[in-house]
Design a protein around this motif. Structure first.
Motif, PDB file in Angstrom:
ATOM      1  N   GLY A  92       2.125  -3.158  -5.337  1.00 44.76           N
ATOM      2  CA  GLY A  92       1.326  -1.946  -5.225  1.00 44.76           C
ATOM      3  C   GLY A  92       0.804  -1.658  -3.835  1.00 44.76           C
ATOM      4  O   GLY A  92       0.458  -0.517  -3.529  1.00 44.76           O
ATOM      5  N   PHE A  93       0.745  -2.666  -2.966  1.00 48.83           N
ATOM      6  CA  PHE A  93       0.186  -2.463  -1.629  1.00 48.83           C
ATOM      7  C   PHE A  93       0.991  -1.447  -0.825  1.00 48.83           C
ATOM      8  O   PHE A  93       0.439  -0.686  -0.038  1.00 48.83           O
ATOM      9  N   PHE A  94       2.305  -1.458  -1.023  1.00 45.67           N
ATOM     10  CA  PHE A  94       3.175  -0.607  -0.212  1.00 45.67           C
ATOM     11  C   PHE A  94       3.549   0.704  -0.899  1.00 45.67           C
ATOM     12  O   PHE A  94       4.402   1.438  -0.405  1.00 45.67           O
ATOM     13  N   ASP A  95       2.921   1.008  -2.015  1.00 43.42           N
ATOM     14  CA  ASP A  95       3.293   2.202  -2.785  1.00 43.42           C
ATOM     15  C   ASP A  95       3.147   3.495  -1.991  1.00 43.42           C
ATOM     16  O   ASP A  95       3.873   4.448  -2.217  1.00 43.42           O
ATOM     17  N   GLY A  96       2.218   3.547  -1.067  1.00 39.12           N
ATOM     18  CA  GLY A  96       1.979   4.782  -0.326  1.00 39.12           C
ATOM     19  C   GLY A  96       2.852   4.970   0.902  1.00 39.12           C
ATOM     20  O   GLY A  96       2.730   5.983   1.591  1.00 39.12           O
ATOM     21  N   PHE A  97       3.742   4.044   1.185  1.00 40.32           N
ATOM     22  CA  PHE A  97       4.564   4.131   2.390  1.00 40.32           C
ATOM     23  C   PHE A  97       5.885   4.811   2.077  1.00 40.32           C
ATOM     24  O   PHE A  97       6.655   4.336   1.245  1.00 40.32           O
ATOM     25  N   ASP A  98       6.153   5.937   2.752  1.00 39.80           N
ATOM     26  CA  ASP A  98       7.465   6.554   2.588  1.00 39.80           C
ATOM     27  C   ASP A  98       8.421   5.959   3.622  1.00 39.80           C
ATOM     28  O   ASP A  98       8.023   5.170   4.485  1.00 39.80           O
TER      29      ASP A  98
END
Length: 199
Positions: A92-98
């Motif tokens: 979940g930590f990297f969910d916001g990285f496109d």
């Protein structure tokens, strides 16, 4: 043949707005005292205020060493791992990285190693202090170990803890120490880590 020595440290403790606290200033001055006997050529710092302020506190103990900003030292995610590379604790930590943001961060991380993680071009030894952030120290340690890119995960650093890496021509980098806090009294150690019980 010369040796390039990097003295890496995370900035001192900062408040939620990124301003160095009194504890952060004390930590930085103690690190400066520890480094005072070294022939430091330069003190490089991240553009962020907490790193710049830490560098200037350290510089009080290293007269003559220039204090310089390096864009590559800014706080950023150096590598976004694939789902298969991501430990469960980081889910979940990297969910916001496109994809574009991940590529930009990795490009910046590669620039960091290109600029600093190299042997000196001359026969003289060099000594450089880098005041940066936990992820950038983790990235440089991972690089020195020639570990997979995802292994920057899980390498954390306390505020103003000292990591030293040496670079020589035709030799692998040598990690001399990692996250050493011996210059800090017990009440100043372990800041920058999650709240828990420490020895």
């Amino acid at each position: 043949m010369g040796i390039r020595r990097l003295y890496l440290a995370r900035h001192g403790a900062a408040d939620p707005f990124g301003t160095l606290t009194d504890i952060g200033r004390r930590q930085s001055n103690l690190l400066g005292e520890r480094l005072a006997g070294l022939p430091v050529d330069a003190i490089w710092h991240s553009p962020l205020p907490r790193a710049a302020a830490s560098a200037h506190e350290i510089a009080r103990h290293l007269p003559g060493a220039p204090v310089l900003e390096a864009a590559e030292l800014i706080d950023h995610v150096p590598y976004v791992p694939s789902p298969a590379e991501t430990p469960a604790a980081w889910a979940g930590f990297f969910d916001g990285f496109d994809a574009a943001e991940a590529a930009s961060g990795h490009s910046l991380a590669e620039s960091l190693t290109t600029r600093f993680a190299t042997a000196p071009g001359a026969a003289l030894d060099t000594h450089e202090v880098l005041i940066t952030h936990a992820y950038q120290i983790a990235w440089l340690v991972r690089h020195a170990l020639d570990a997979p890119s995802s292994r920057w995960l899980g390498l954390n650093s306390a505020n103003t803890a000292l990591t030293v890496i040496e670079y020589r021509t035709a030799s692998p980098p040598a990690i001399v120490m990692f996250n050493d806090q011996s210059h800090l009294p017990p009440d100043l150690r372990w800041t920058g880590f999650p709240k828990t019980t420490w020895p």
